[in-house]
Write an enzyme that holds these catalytic residues in place. Structure first.
Site, short mmCIF file in Angstrom:
data_model
loop_
_atom_site.label_atom_id
_atom_site.label_comp_id
_atom_site.label_asym_id
_atom_site.label_seq_id
_atom_site.Cartn_x
_atom_site.Cartn_y
_atom_site.Cartn_z
N GLU A 47 0.84 -1.20 0.00
CA GLU A 47 0.00 0.00 0.00
C GLU A 47 0.88 1.26 0.00
O GLU A 47 2.08 1.19 0.21
CB GLU A 47 -0.90 0.03 1.24
CG GLU A 47 -2.29 -0.56 1.05
CD GLU A 47 -3.24 0.41 0.34
OE1 GLU A 47 -2.79 1.45 -0.18
OE2 GLU A 47 -4.44 0.11 0.29
N ARG B 280 -7.68 0.89 12.88
CA ARG B 280 -6.30 1.19 12.47
C ARG B 280 -6.29 2.28 11.41
O ARG B 280 -7.27 2.53 10.72
CB ARG B 280 -5.62 -0.06 11.93
CG ARG B 280 -6.23 -0.60 10.64
CD ARG B 280 -5.29 -1.58 9.96
NE ARG B 280 -5.88 -2.29 8.84
CZ ARG B 280 -5.99 -1.82 7.60
NH1 ARG B 280 -5.59 -0.58 7.33
NH2 ARG B 280 -6.53 -2.56 6.64
N ASN C 66 -5.18 3.75 7.72
CA ASN C 66 -5.29 3.06 6.45
C ASN C 66 -4.58 3.74 5.27
O ASN C 66 -3.85 3.09 4.56
CB ASN C 66 -6.77 2.86 6.09
CG ASN C 66 -6.96 1.92 4.93
OD1 ASN C 66 -6.44 0.81 4.95
ND2 ASN C 66 -7.68 2.35 3.91
N ASP D 95 -12.79 -4.76 10.92
CA ASP D 95 -13.89 -5.49 10.28
C ASP D 95 -14.68 -4.62 9.29
O ASP D 95 -15.73 -5.02 8.79
CB ASP D 95 -14.84 -6.09 11.32
CG ASP D 95 -15.55 -5.02 12.16
OD1 ASP D 95 -15.30 -3.81 11.94
OD2 ASP D 95 -16.35 -5.40 13.04
N ASN E 18 -9.70 6.03 2.35
CA ASN E 18 -8.66 5.55 1.44
C ASN E 18 -7.99 6.70 0.71
O ASN E 18 -7.49 7.62 1.35
CB ASN E 18 -9.27 4.50 0.49
CG ASN E 18 -8.64 3.14 0.68
OD1 ASN E 18 -7.44 3.01 0.85
ND2 ASN E 18 -9.47 2.10 0.68
N ASP F 221 -9.92 2.35 -4.34
CA ASP F 221 -8.96 2.25 -3.23
C ASP F 221 -8.07 3.48 -3.28
O ASP F 221 -8.56 4.60 -3.28
CB ASP F 221 -8.19 0.93 -3.38
CG ASP F 221 -7.50 0.48 -2.09
OD1 ASP F 221 -7.09 1.33 -1.29
OD2 ASP F 221 -7.32 -0.74 -1.92
#
Length: 284
Positions: A16, A96, A98, A116, A144, A194
């Site tokens: 990423e 968390r 990202n 989740d 994102n 994304d």
């Protein structure tokens, strides 16, 4: 037909956050869920790996040298041989960091997600040069891609759960993101939006998770290019090289079946018709 080159073996479990670092001419990205930063020297093809923390989500070069990174629940400053963890932004272990980027004023933003992917539990946080942290958006799900235009007057943004690319106006005088509007609706059949980056004409390149491709959208939202990749889950993209003419793409093996034989987790590169421009560094 665009020639897509596989630059590395499948080195990352969940690759990423690529960014070009002009000081040492390296392309850096993260192997997020093992907490490593990878650095490619394009001149030699050598990749170095550095462990930083249990999770490393995003990074940007600092104007004074070193890196700013987003770790699991906050931020850190990296020198050549040092890691300075800043105070945690939250304590909930089910959420968390990202993905993130710096604005034209040199402030580092990173958005979060629940492990989740529960709706509405994510936020977008901003680290200022003086170390202060502000939460600028709440009620998100999977924060994102984020990228500012070359002129700095607007920012493109993805909350993946919306299946959209949105655009904010950005006030260079006040540093405020405002007037969020939908710019592109991505059909679920072609993948989930994304990470993204912008080229020098304002076109938005977005990686399509589960779509095996990158799409380019013009500033008015028109789809102008589709580049297919040999992996199902591309994650993010960034322009690199001394002239910012190469577009690098990270990818993930996360959640793929054990018998998947694609080069998932590798880094890819191709050269679009329109080049990019340097990423904004962190001022702190």
């Amino acid at each position: 037909m665009v020639d897509v080159e596989q630059v590395t073996p499948p080195l990352a479990g969940h690759g990423e956050g690529p960014v070009w670092c002009p000081a040492d001419r390296r392309l850096r990205w993260v192997d997020m869920l093992v907490g490593d930063i990878l650095a490619l020297d394009p001149a030699t093809g050598v990749v170095a790996r550095r462990h930083v923390a249990p999770v490393v989500a995003a990074l940007r070069p600092r104007s004074a040298g070193g890196l700013v990174v987003a770790v699991e629940r906050g931020f850190a400053l990296l020198g050549d041989d040092s890691v300075e963890l800043l105070p945690e932004v939250w304590s909930d272990p089910s959420i968390r960091m990202n993905d993130g980027a710096c604005d034209p004023l040199g402030r580092f933003y990173c958005g979060s997600m629940a492990y989740d992917a529960a709706p509405g539990r994510a936020s977008l946080h901003r680290l200022d040069a003086d170390g202060a942290v502000e939460t600028v958006l709440t009620g998100l799900t999977v924060s994102n891609g984020l990228a500012w235009t070359r002129q700095g007057d607007a920012a493109w943004y993805v909350d993946s759960a919306t299946q959209r690319l949105d655009v904010f106006a950005f006030d260079l005088a006040t540093g405020e993101l405002r007037d969020r509007r939908p710019a592109v609706d991505v059909p679920p059949a072609v993948g989930t939006p994304d990470g993204l980056c912008l080229d020098s004409e304002g076109g938005a390149w977005v990686a399509l998770w589960d779509g095996g491709a990158l799409h380019r959208y013009a500033p008015d939202g028109r789809l102008t290019a589709v580049v297919e990749l040999p992996v199902r889950r591309p994650t993010a993209c960034a322009f690199g090289g001394p002239d910012h003419a190469d577009l690098y793409v990270t990818s993930s093996r996360l959640g793929l079946p054990a018998d998947d034989r694609s080069p998932a987790g590798a880094l890819f590169r191709f050269r679009p018709e329109v080049p990019g421009f340097p990423a904004h560094p962190f001022a702190g």
